[in-house]
Design an enzyme around this catalytic site. Sequence first.
Site, PDB file in Angstrom:
ATOM      1  N   GLY A  85       0.832  -1.201   0.000  1.00  0.00           N
ATOM      2  CA  GLY A  85       0.000   0.000   0.000  1.00  0.00           C
ATOM      3  C   GLY A  85       0.862   1.245   0.000  1.00  0.00           C
ATOM      4  O   GLY A  85       2.088   1.175   0.141  1.00  0.00           O
ATOM      5  N   LEU A  86       0.233   2.374  -0.136  1.00  0.00           N
ATOM      6  CA  LEU A  86       0.933   3.656  -0.166  1.00  0.00           C
ATOM      7  C   LEU A  86       1.661   3.933   1.148  1.00  0.00           C
ATOM      8  O   LEU A  86       1.304   3.374   2.196  1.00  0.00           O
ATOM      9  CB  LEU A  86      -0.059   4.790  -0.422  1.00  0.00           C
ATOM     10  CG  LEU A  86      -0.747   4.839  -1.791  1.00  0.00           C
ATOM     11  CD1 LEU A  86      -1.905   5.824  -1.745  1.00  0.00           C
ATOM     12  CD2 LEU A  86       0.248   5.200  -2.884  1.00  0.00           C
ATOM     13  N   SER A  87       2.649   4.792   1.084  1.00  0.00           N
ATOM     14  CA  SER A  87       3.262   5.294   2.306  1.00  0.00           C
ATOM     15  C   SER A  87       2.177   6.004   3.118  1.00  0.00           C
ATOM     16  O   SER A  87       1.393   6.791   2.577  1.00  0.00           O
ATOM     17  CB  SER A  87       4.378   6.283   1.965  1.00  0.00           C
ATOM     18  OG  SER A  87       4.941   6.835   3.129  1.00  0.00           O
ATOM     19  N   GLY A  90      -0.716   2.636   6.597  1.00  0.00           N
ATOM     20  CA  GLY A  90      -0.870   1.907   7.858  1.00  0.00           C
ATOM     21  C   GLY A  90      -0.256   0.527   7.858  1.00  0.00           C
ATOM     22  O   GLY A  90      -0.487  -0.260   8.780  1.00  0.00           O
ATOM     23  N   LYS A  91       0.555   0.222   6.863  1.00  0.00           N
ATOM     24  CA  LYS A  91       1.164  -1.114   6.756  1.00  0.00           C
ATOM     25  C   LYS A  91       2.006  -1.460   7.980  1.00  0.00           C
ATOM     26  O   LYS A  91       1.881  -2.554   8.549  1.00  0.00           O
ATOM     27  CB  LYS A  91       2.056  -1.198   5.509  1.00  0.00           C
ATOM     28  CG  LYS A  91       1.350  -0.954   4.203  1.00  0.00           C
ATOM     29  CD  LYS A  91       2.305  -1.053   3.025  1.00  0.00           C
ATOM     30  CE  LYS A  91       3.462  -0.087   3.115  1.00  0.00           C
ATOM     31  NZ  LYS A  91       3.041   1.333   3.136  1.00  0.00           N
ATOM     32  N   SER A  92       2.879  -0.545   8.386  1.00  0.00           N
ATOM     33  CA  SER A  92       3.767  -0.823   9.515  1.00  0.00           C
ATOM     34  C   SER A  92       2.993  -0.913  10.830  1.00  0.00           C
ATOM     35  O   SER A  92       3.260  -1.786  11.661  1.00  0.00           O
ATOM     36  CB  SER A  92       4.842   0.265   9.621  1.00  0.00           C
ATOM     37  OG  SER A  92       5.702   0.235   8.505  1.00  0.00           O
ATOM     38  N   SER A 156       5.865  -5.742   5.345  1.00  0.00           N
ATOM     39  CA  SER A 156       5.214  -4.442   5.188  1.00  0.00           C
ATOM     40  C   SER A 156       6.039  -3.597   4.227  1.00  0.00           C
ATOM     41  O   SER A 156       7.011  -2.954   4.627  1.00  0.00           O
ATOM     42  CB  SER A 156       5.085  -3.739   6.546  1.00  0.00           C
ATOM     43  OG  SER A 156       4.330  -4.521   7.450  1.00  0.00           O
TER      44      SER A 156
END
Length: 257
Positions: A85-87, A90-92, A156
């Site tokens: 997903g984009l920076s 919320g991946k991290s 991530s």
Amino acid sequence: LGSSLTRSHVVRTAMMPSSARLPFLTTPTFQPKRAPSSPRPPAFSSQPGGAAPKADNIVWSDALLSNAERTALSGCRGATIWMTGLSGSGKSTVGALVEKHLIEAGLLSYRLDGDNVRFGLNRDLGFSEADRKENIRRIAEVSKLFTDCGVLTICSFISPYRSDRDSAREVFTKEGLPFFEVFVDVPIEVAESRDPKGLYKKARDGKLKGFTGIDAPYEAPLKPELTVKTHEHSPEECVEQIVAMLAKHGIKPPERA
């Protein structure tokens, strides 16, 4: 040697108190098989684009245990959860919570984070298209090893190019290992409004070139195993969705006595 080691392991394990054993450890009913006399190459090339390894004086070394046998001995089934997903999507945040949840539930888990690996393994890579491809190639190979040894591996990574993510999936498909693509889907406006690292502002001001979503593309997954929307659900709710996906595929915490 392999058979005697297995018998010794079983005897030692049987003498251990139950609290010291690995979760849901089962006693094997098999004997490990020795590697075939003729070497086989890896199922997936370690070079970009499927090219052969640069070295021509290497021979593949087979393990004495298959993945299924290793899982039966350790009681731990590995898989990779690839969060893209984009920076600022919320991946991290979600990835760290998933890792914590799985470990507290009794499952081996480890998180590989896009920024973190650039401090070590991938510190020689920048953000050109070629470097991004190599970044994902390396992580796919590393997470495959983690998965093969029974670790639930959370990756991530922005991983903006669909072809790179497809190549990562192929690494697992050819080895028969579980791979789940999770699209952390938020509108660019939401990601930019969060801007936790101040990178969107730098990109808008022309101080950061090649930034995904601004002047570099992000190719959304076409058929991810799961899509989570962090602008519509809390991080904890997103974790629940990912855990439910894993459970649907038979990856669940051990039953506690």
